[in-house]
Each structure stands twice: as structure tokens, then as C-alpha cells.
Design a protein around this motif. Structure first.
Motif, short mmCIF file in Angstrom:
data_model
loop_
_atom_site.label_atom_id
_atom_site.label_comp_id
_atom_site.label_asym_id
_atom_site.label_seq_id
_atom_site.Cartn_x
_atom_site.Cartn_y
_atom_site.Cartn_z
N ALA A 31 9.55 -13.16 13.12
CA ALA A 31 9.63 -12.09 12.12
C ALA A 31 8.45 -12.24 11.18
O ALA A 31 8.20 -13.33 10.65
CB ALA A 31 10.94 -12.17 11.34
N LEU A 32 7.72 -11.16 10.98
CA LEU A 32 6.51 -11.18 10.17
C LEU A 32 6.76 -10.38 8.89
O LEU A 32 7.17 -9.21 8.96
CB LEU A 32 5.33 -10.59 10.94
CG LEU A 32 5.00 -11.24 12.28
CD1 LEU A 32 5.72 -10.51 13.43
CD2 LEU A 32 3.49 -11.22 12.55
N ILE A 33 6.51 -11.00 7.75
CA ILE A 33 6.68 -10.34 6.46
C ILE A 33 5.37 -10.43 5.69
O ILE A 33 4.76 -11.50 5.61
CB ILE A 33 7.81 -11.01 5.63
CG1 ILE A 33 9.15 -10.88 6.35
CG2 ILE A 33 7.89 -10.40 4.24
CD1 ILE A 33 10.29 -11.61 5.67
N ASP A 34 4.93 -9.30 5.12
CA ASP A 34 3.66 -9.31 4.40
C ASP A 34 3.64 -8.21 3.35
O ASP A 34 4.35 -7.21 3.47
CB ASP A 34 2.49 -9.12 5.37
CG ASP A 34 1.18 -9.61 4.80
OD1 ASP A 34 0.78 -10.75 5.13
OD2 ASP A 34 0.54 -8.86 4.03
N TYR A 35 2.82 -8.42 2.34
CA TYR A 35 2.62 -7.40 1.31
C TYR A 35 1.79 -6.24 1.84
O TYR A 35 1.94 -5.11 1.39
CB TYR A 35 1.92 -8.03 0.10
CG TYR A 35 1.76 -7.12 -1.08
CD1 TYR A 35 2.86 -6.69 -1.82
CD2 TYR A 35 0.50 -6.68 -1.47
CE1 TYR A 35 2.71 -5.86 -2.91
CE2 TYR A 35 0.33 -5.84 -2.56
CZ TYR A 35 1.45 -5.43 -3.28
OH TYR A 35 1.30 -4.60 -4.36
N GLY A 36 0.92 -6.52 2.78
CA GLY A 36 0.11 -5.47 3.38
C GLY A 36 0.95 -4.48 4.16
O GLY A 36 2.00 -4.84 4.71
N PRO A 37 0.51 -3.25 4.25
CA PRO A 37 1.33 -2.23 4.90
C PRO A 37 1.39 -2.30 6.41
O PRO A 37 2.39 -1.93 7.02
CB PRO A 37 0.69 -0.91 4.45
CG PRO A 37 -0.74 -1.27 4.17
CD PRO A 37 -0.71 -2.67 3.63
N GLN A 38 0.31 -2.80 7.05
CA GLN A 38 0.25 -2.78 8.52
C GLN A 38 -0.28 -4.10 9.05
O GLN A 38 -1.19 -4.70 8.47
CB GLN A 38 -0.64 -1.64 9.01
CG GLN A 38 -0.04 -0.25 8.79
CD GLN A 38 -0.88 0.82 9.44
OE1 GLN A 38 -2.10 0.73 9.48
NE2 GLN A 38 -0.23 1.85 9.96
N ALA A 39 0.27 -4.51 10.19
CA ALA A 39 -0.19 -5.73 10.84
C ALA A 39 -1.56 -5.50 11.46
O ALA A 39 -1.89 -4.39 11.88
CB ALA A 39 0.80 -6.14 11.92
N PRO A 40 -2.40 -6.55 11.52
CA PRO A 40 -3.70 -6.43 12.19
C PRO A 40 -3.52 -6.02 13.66
O PRO A 40 -2.50 -6.32 14.28
CB PRO A 40 -4.28 -7.83 12.09
CG PRO A 40 -3.56 -8.49 10.96
CD PRO A 40 -2.18 -7.89 10.96
N ALA A 41 -4.50 -5.34 14.17
CA ALA A 41 -4.45 -4.87 15.56
C ALA A 41 -4.21 -6.03 16.51
O ALA A 41 -4.86 -7.07 16.42
CB ALA A 41 -5.75 -4.16 15.91
N GLY A 42 -3.26 -5.87 17.38
CA GLY A 42 -2.98 -6.84 18.42
C GLY A 42 -2.01 -7.95 18.03
O GLY A 42 -1.53 -8.68 18.91
N LEU A 43 -1.71 -8.08 16.74
CA LEU A 43 -0.86 -9.20 16.32
C LEU A 43 0.56 -9.06 16.85
O LEU A 43 1.14 -10.03 17.38
CB LEU A 43 -0.84 -9.31 14.79
CG LEU A 43 0.05 -10.41 14.21
CD1 LEU A 43 -0.36 -11.78 14.72
CD2 LEU A 43 0.01 -10.38 12.68
N LEU A 44 1.15 -7.90 16.73
CA LEU A 44 2.53 -7.72 17.18
C LEU A 44 2.64 -7.91 18.69
O LEU A 44 3.60 -8.52 19.18
CB LEU A 44 3.06 -6.35 16.76
CG LEU A 44 3.23 -6.13 15.26
CD1 LEU A 44 3.83 -4.76 14.98
CD2 LEU A 44 4.09 -7.23 14.64
N ASP A 45 1.66 -7.41 19.43
CA ASP A 45 1.67 -7.61 20.88
C ASP A 45 1.61 -9.09 21.22
O ASP A 45 2.28 -9.57 22.14
CB ASP A 45 0.50 -6.87 21.53
CG ASP A 45 0.68 -5.37 21.51
OD1 ASP A 45 1.84 -4.91 21.38
OD2 ASP A 45 -0.33 -4.65 21.62
N ALA A 46 0.80 -9.83 20.45
CA ALA A 46 0.66 -11.27 20.71
C ALA A 46 1.93 -12.03 20.39
O ALA A 46 2.16 -13.11 20.95
CB ALA A 46 -0.51 -11.83 19.89
#
Length: 232
Positions: A31-46
Motif C-alpha cells: 500500500a502506497l501513501i503519499d502527499y503527492g497526487p499521482q504515483a510516478p510512471a511505472g511504480l504501481l505496475d512494479a
């Protein structure tokens, strides 16, 4: 880490992304939590098909932190490990700097960690082998010039780690912190163009230590402040 539910705060940054990727590679459900609105490209796939991302979460707000952590527990049926990477840095001398920096860094480093920990504790107790790993700083052991506000806030993370370890040691939950030196990130390379980054700690190296502390192999370790300083 196979099958364990691992929460990473500050997951969209250089270190957080490395931690999330490494956890997924070891079989964790991330589970990824961050203040930024969107995850960097490719991170969720990884991080695999089960990866659960929540952007725009202000962890300095206890209510927002609790809602985000509870959403993870509801999604996966529990939480096994919380890896607190969220935080910030500012270099300035006391005389030339701003009083606001002290408040800002306290909020970014201490409040984010304490709010996430408070929200996660009930879920970690139910895990039976709960783990918390915070990110402190080797520079908080002896502050250099311009590091007063940052070092003070990270020292707060150290003491939070020690106190919470004592609070939870009878509940099967371990609480530890890693104390990196300079982490080899694009931002640090840009800020120190004349430095030699070969002696710095890579995000992957630091992630490996954090995941060890989050594993069953580290069940006997709690309340530790572990320097991870590379060759600095």
C-alpha cells in the motif's frame, strides 16, 4: 515478506519508491501513501496487481492519516508492517533562517510518523508480528551547521521510535529506525554537484535494511536506531 501487507508512506519519492518496489519483489502486498497526487510512471505496475495507492494524503493531519491507514486495513484485511519514509529536509542556519522551518520540519518528520504509527498500532497488534520502521537520520546524532531544525526533528523521530518500542514490546510489534547518511537521489546530486555520490547510500541499499527490520528474521530487534551510512 510473502503475503504480508506493507504500508509505505512517502511512497512516491526516491526512497519510498525503492522501498515499495523492494517489498513487492519480496512478495508483499504493498500500500502506497503519499502527499503527492499521482504515483510516478511505472511504480504501481512494479508493485504488482494488488498494489493500493492513495495520493493527496496529508499525514500531518491525524484524521487524514487515520483514514488512509484504515482504508489499507479494510482493503487487505489487516496490516503487517508500516514503513515511514514520509519527511522533508531544509538546510539553513539559525540566524539567517526562519522560525517557520522548525515548525515545518517538525510537522513533516515527527507528525507524519507519529500520526501514521498511532493509526496503524491497532492493526499491527492484530497481525501477531507487526513491524514499524521509521527513517531517522545519522545527522541527528551530531548536527552540522545549517542542520539544526532538521536534526532536531529527526531526533524526535528517534525518540518516538524508542518510546513506541517500549510501549509495544509486549504486543508482538517491533519498532525500529534506520539512520541514513546522504541518500543517493537525483535531488541530492543536484544540490551537491561537486560531491562524490559513490560513497552515499543508495535507496536500494537502505530499502534492503528496512525490509530486514520488517521481516520475521528481525523479530528480536526492537527500539534500535541503526546507522546506514555507506562510506560517508
Amino acid at each position: 515478506m510473502s503475503g504480508r501487507v506493507v504500508v509505505v508512506t512517502g511512497a512516491y519519492g526516491a526512497l519510498g519508491s525503492a522501498v515499495a518496489r523492494a517489498a513487492a519483489e519480496q512478495g508483499a502486498r504493498v500500500a502506497l501513501i503519499d502527499y503527492g497526487p499521482q504515483a510516478p510512471a511505472g511504480l504501481l505496475d512494479a508493485c504488482g496487481p494488488e498494489a493500493f495507492a492513495q495520493g493527496g494524503v496529508d499525514l500531518t493531519d491525524a484524521v487524514a492519516a487515520s483514514a488512509a491507514i484504515d482504508a489499507v486495513a479494510e482493503r487487505f484485511g489487516g496490516i503487517d508492517a508500516l514503513l515511514n519514509v514520509a519527511g522533508g529536509f531544509r538546510w539553513e542556519t539559525l540566524e539567517a533562517g526562519s522560525w517557520e522551518s522548525w515548525n515545518l520540519l517538525f510537522r513533516m518528520n515527527v507528525l507524519t510518523a507519529s500520526n501514521a504509527c498511532r493509526a496503524a498500532v491497532p492493526h499491527l497488534r492484530r497481525s501477531g508480528a507487526g513491524r514499524i520502521v521509521n527513517v531517522g537520520a545519522n545527522g541527528a546524532l551530531k548536527a552540522s551547521m545549517g542542520m539544526g531544525a532538521y536534526a532536531a526533528s529527526k531526533a524526535g523521530v528517534h525518540k518516538l521510535t524508542e518510546a513506541l518500542a517500549e510501549e509495544l514490546k509486549a504486543d508482538g510489534v517491533t519498532v525500529n529506525a534506520v539512520l541514513p547518511s546522504i541518500i543517493d537521489t537525483p535531488a541530492n546530486r543536484a544540490d551537491m554537484p561537486k560531491a562524490d555520490p559513490s560513497s552515499w547510500v543508495s535507496p536500494a541499499e537502505l530499502a534492503a535494511v528496512m525490509l530486514f527490520l520488517a521481516s520475521d528474521a528481525a523479530s528480536a530487534v526492537t527500539g534500535a536506531l541503526l546507522p546506514v551510512t555507506g562510506r560517508v
